[in-house]
Design an enzyme around this catalytic site. Structure first.
Site, mmCIF file in Angstrom:
data_model
loop_
_atom_site.group_PDB
_atom_site.id
_atom_site.type_symbol
_atom_site.label_atom_id
_atom_site.label_comp_id
_atom_site.label_asym_id
_atom_site.label_seq_id
_atom_site.Cartn_x
_atom_site.Cartn_y
_atom_site.Cartn_z
ATOM 1 N N GLY B 53 0.871 -1.176 0.000
ATOM 2 C CA GLY B 53 0.000 0.000 0.000
ATOM 3 C C GLY B 53 0.900 1.215 0.000
ATOM 4 O O GLY B 53 1.973 1.184 -0.596
ATOM 5 N N GLU B 54 0.495 2.272 0.683
ATOM 6 C CA GLU B 54 1.349 3.451 0.808
ATOM 7 C C GLU B 54 1.886 3.519 2.238
ATOM 8 O O GLU B 54 1.114 3.638 3.192
ATOM 9 C CB GLU B 54 0.584 4.720 0.440
ATOM 10 C CG GLU B 54 0.464 4.913 -1.053
ATOM 11 C CD GLU B 54 1.801 4.843 -1.779
ATOM 12 O OE1 GLU B 54 1.872 4.152 -2.820
ATOM 13 O OE2 GLU B 54 2.799 5.435 -1.308
ATOM 14 N N CYS B 85 6.492 -5.020 0.623
ATOM 15 C CA CYS B 85 6.583 -3.705 -0.030
ATOM 16 C C CYS B 85 6.402 -2.568 0.973
ATOM 17 O O CYS B 85 7.294 -2.320 1.773
ATOM 18 C CB CYS B 85 5.606 -3.611 -1.195
ATOM 19 S SG CYS B 85 5.949 -2.190 -2.260
ATOM 20 N N ARG B 112 12.926 4.095 0.043
ATOM 21 C CA ARG B 112 11.582 4.079 -0.548
ATOM 22 C C ARG B 112 11.653 4.380 -2.043
ATOM 23 O O ARG B 112 12.444 5.200 -2.481
ATOM 24 C CB ARG B 112 10.694 5.124 0.136
ATOM 25 C CG ARG B 112 10.444 4.847 1.606
ATOM 26 C CD ARG B 112 9.539 5.926 2.195
ATOM 27 N NE ARG B 112 8.254 5.946 1.528
ATOM 28 C CZ ARG B 112 7.514 7.031 1.385
ATOM 29 N NH1 ARG B 112 7.925 8.195 1.838
ATOM 30 N NH2 ARG B 112 6.353 6.973 0.777
ATOM 31 N N ILE B 140 6.328 -3.124 -7.441
ATOM 32 C CA ILE B 140 5.520 -1.943 -7.751
ATOM 33 C C ILE B 140 6.009 -0.760 -6.919
ATOM 34 O O ILE B 140 5.854 -0.756 -5.705
ATOM 35 C CB ILE B 140 4.028 -2.229 -7.509
ATOM 36 C CG1 ILE B 140 3.564 -3.287 -8.523
ATOM 37 C CG2 ILE B 140 3.196 -0.955 -7.635
ATOM 38 C CD1 ILE B 140 2.151 -3.729 -8.373
ATOM 39 N N ARG B 141 6.628 0.213 -7.581
ATOM 40 C CA ARG B 141 7.225 1.358 -6.867
ATOM 41 C C ARG B 141 7.920 0.827 -5.598
ATOM 42 O O ARG B 141 7.729 1.325 -4.495
ATOM 43 C CB ARG B 141 6.145 2.385 -6.490
ATOM 44 C CG ARG B 141 5.680 3.235 -7.670
ATOM 45 C CD ARG B 141 4.503 4.135 -7.293
ATOM 46 N NE ARG B 141 4.746 4.875 -6.077
ATOM 47 C CZ ARG B 141 5.154 6.144 -6.022
ATOM 48 N NH1 ARG B 141 5.347 6.825 -7.116
ATOM 49 N NH2 ARG B 141 5.350 6.727 -4.859
ATOM 50 N N HIS B 175 5.683 -8.152 -4.282
ATOM 51 C CA HIS B 175 4.322 -8.498 -3.846
ATOM 52 C C HIS B 175 4.025 -9.970 -4.095
ATOM 53 O O HIS B 175 3.582 -10.321 -5.193
ATOM 54 C CB HIS B 175 3.305 -7.646 -4.607
ATOM 55 C CG HIS B 175 3.348 -6.200 -4.239
ATOM 56 N ND1 HIS B 175 2.763 -5.728 -3.093
ATOM 57 C CD2 HIS B 175 3.916 -5.140 -4.844
ATOM 58 C CE1 HIS B 175 2.964 -4.418 -3.006
ATOM 59 N NE2 HIS B 175 3.671 -4.033 -4.045
ATOM 60 N N GLU B 177 1.577 -11.567 -3.118
ATOM 61 C CA GLU B 177 0.128 -11.802 -3.060
ATOM 62 C C GLU B 177 -0.569 -11.551 -4.392
ATOM 63 O O GLU B 177 -1.773 -11.741 -4.499
ATOM 64 C CB GLU B 177 -0.490 -10.907 -1.972
ATOM 65 C CG GLU B 177 -0.608 -9.417 -2.310
ATOM 66 C CD GLU B 177 0.703 -8.632 -2.187
ATOM 67 O OE1 GLU B 177 1.778 -9.261 -2.095
ATOM 68 O OE2 GLU B 177 0.643 -7.382 -2.205
#
Lengths: 302, 200
Positions: B53-54, B85, B112, B140-141, B175, B177
């Site tokens: 997430g963030e 992540c 990050r 992802i990022r 990730h 998942e």
């Protein structure tokens, strides 16, 4: 120690990577911002991403004229200011604006009815892009057409810039209701539904079997208070876009914090009562029922 | 019955809940998923998951909801955690960014968004220690572990650690998942990633 992995096998811009980005936004609030200062306030309030644009939808409405992509230099300033993802809006069908936003480095492109459509017949072919797209929809047929074009996230269109949640509720109910209907149908009934609603049959079957959209489904358009945000979570949305509702409010810092907290506590009325207390007035807004169809943005790009 | 807590203040919660259920089934375990958005739930959990997430949002809500201290107590009791992540950033000892107040349950320093912006995000097969076949890793990022303290490195990307184990805590930059492959969840929560092989 494992061996070095072969870097040649790496793939960018796949559906998995694009839809995965949208999945990471779930349970979050994405806030419209116009300046780097606003972007900083949004990040500090707990936004999962910011949408950079030239003017918030309420101001675009007031101003009239042609609404276009923001100045790339101002989008870049916002990218430099925050660590969370930055999204940008391109006009419906404006392939080149989307390319420019991707070149600047936005993390997701919103092909948005809030801006003046560039193409009356076609949306952007989003499969050609490495960047993921989010698109608006009023019903399941629209949503599945956008996904077929490559959208990695769907949001309700609602009625942007009004501060009236009525149309976002209507659109989310329409999407969820149609999915429930489809799930109860057999194969041939779904095929007929697909033809009648101009939706790709394979996506109709996939949606019916999953009992939800195959991509992340956010709410947008008219969300102005913590209670509005919690209401949209109650209606099964995965997260919330807030446009004019934060920086059109009397106290944007309190409103931003409160909406983030409300999304986390959407099913707990006692906590919501605390969250919604003493946060200043929401944006003034404009009731959707007083508007003529000409004034509404939601009919753009079906 | 195992109680599996998935931190659900923000991020891809349902994907991890599905992965935990599938992993548990392969090991013949019954599992109940508990979504953690408020304090008071973590102490009853046997295992915990910090999703993607963030990290700024997750960190802020973990502290304001009073969940952060409960997660530290969970780790002190030796109970397993998988952090992916943004979860890895939140679990670290130092995220080198004042916008994130990390939990310090995983002895690593992270960078990050070290891989760049979303257009630089990618998927690739990744060799992971303890897995016979490469794992389909989705970055992802993603954050990068730039200083691994006293931890076991399970996988590297281009020379840098992207999966580590620190006692009961496993952290990944990617990730696990987002695909049907639940071997990382099995590795983190059920010690073995392969057996019973015929159940795959």
């Amino acid at each position: 120690m494992p061996e070095e992995t072969d870097l040649e096998d790496l793939k960018r811009g796949t559906d998995l990577v694009k839809r995965g980005f949208a999945q990471m936004q779930k349970g979050g609030v994405i806030m419209d911002v116009v300046t780097p200062e606003q972007a900083r306030i949004a990040e500090d309030a707990g936004a999962v991403a910011v949408m950079s644009l030239e003017a918030v939808p309420a101001d675009i409405r007031k101003r009239g004229g042609v609404a276009r992509m923001a100045d790339p230099a101002s989008v870049e300033e916002i990218i430099d200011e925050v660590s969370i993802p930055v999204m940008g809006k391109a006009r419906i069908g404006h392939h080149t604006e989307a390319q420019i936003l991707e070149a600047v480095g936005v993390d997701m492109i919103d092909e948005s009815e809030v801006l003046t459509p560039a193409d009356d017949a076609y949306h952007i072919d989003k499969r050609e892009f490495t960047s993921p797209f989010v698109c608006g929809a009023r019903n399941l047929g629209e949503a599945l057409r956008r996904i077929d074009e490559g959208a990695a996230m769907i949001r309700t269109k609602g009625e942007a810039g009004t501060g009236d949640v009525n149309q976002a509720v209507t659109h989310q109910r329409a999407i969820k209701g149609a999915i429930r209907q489809l799930s109860g149908m057999n194969h041939e009934e779904r095929e007929k539904w697909a033809r009648e609603h101009e939706a790709p049959a394979d996506l109709v079957h996939e949606t019916a079997e999953m009992e939800r959209l195959p991509v992340v489904n956010f709410a947008a358009g008219g969300i102005a208070t913590p209670a509005d945000a919690a209401l949209m979570m109650h209606h099964g949305c995965d997260g919330i876009f807030v446009g004019s509702g934060i920086f059109g409010a009397e106290d944007p810092v309190s409103m931003g914090n409160a909406i983030v907290n409300a999304v986390n506590n959407w099913d707990d009325p006692e906590t919501l009562a605390e969250i919604a207390s003493n946060i200043g007035k929401g944006m003034k807004g404009q009731s959707n029922s007083d508007m003529s169809d000409d004034e509404k943005l939601q009919g753009r790009g079906v | 019955m195992l109680r599996a807590g998935v931190v659900a203040v923000q991020g891809d919660v349902s994907e991890h809940a599905d992965a935990i259920e599938r992993a548990a089934r392969l090991h013949g375990e019954d599992v109940e998923i508990v979504e953690i958005r408020q304090s008071g739930l973590v102490p009853d959990c046997d295992l915990l998951l910090l999703p993607g997430g963030e990290s700024t949002t997750i960190s802020r809500l973990l502290h304001s909801e009073g969940i952060a201290a409960e997660i530290r107590a969970h780790v002190d009791a030796g109970k397993p955690v998988l952090a992916t992540c943004a979860g890895l950033i939140v679990a670290s000892t130092d995220a080198k960014d004042a916008r994130v107040d990390p939990l310090g349950i995983l002895d690593v320093t992270v960078d990050r968004n070290a891989f760049g912006r979303q257009k630089d995000s990618f998927e690739a097969p990744l060799d992971v220690d303890g897995l016979a076949e490469p794992f389909p890793a989705v970055f992802i990022r993603a954050p990068l572990i730039d200083d691994a303290g006293d931890v076991a490195v399970l996988a590297r990307w281009d020379g840098d650690p992207v999966a580590v184990r620190d006692g009961p805590v496993v952290g990944t930059s990617f990730h696990p998942e987002l695909t049907d492959d639940v071997r990382i969840h099995r590795l983190a929560f059920f010690a073995s990633s392969e057996a019973p092989a015929e159940a795959e």
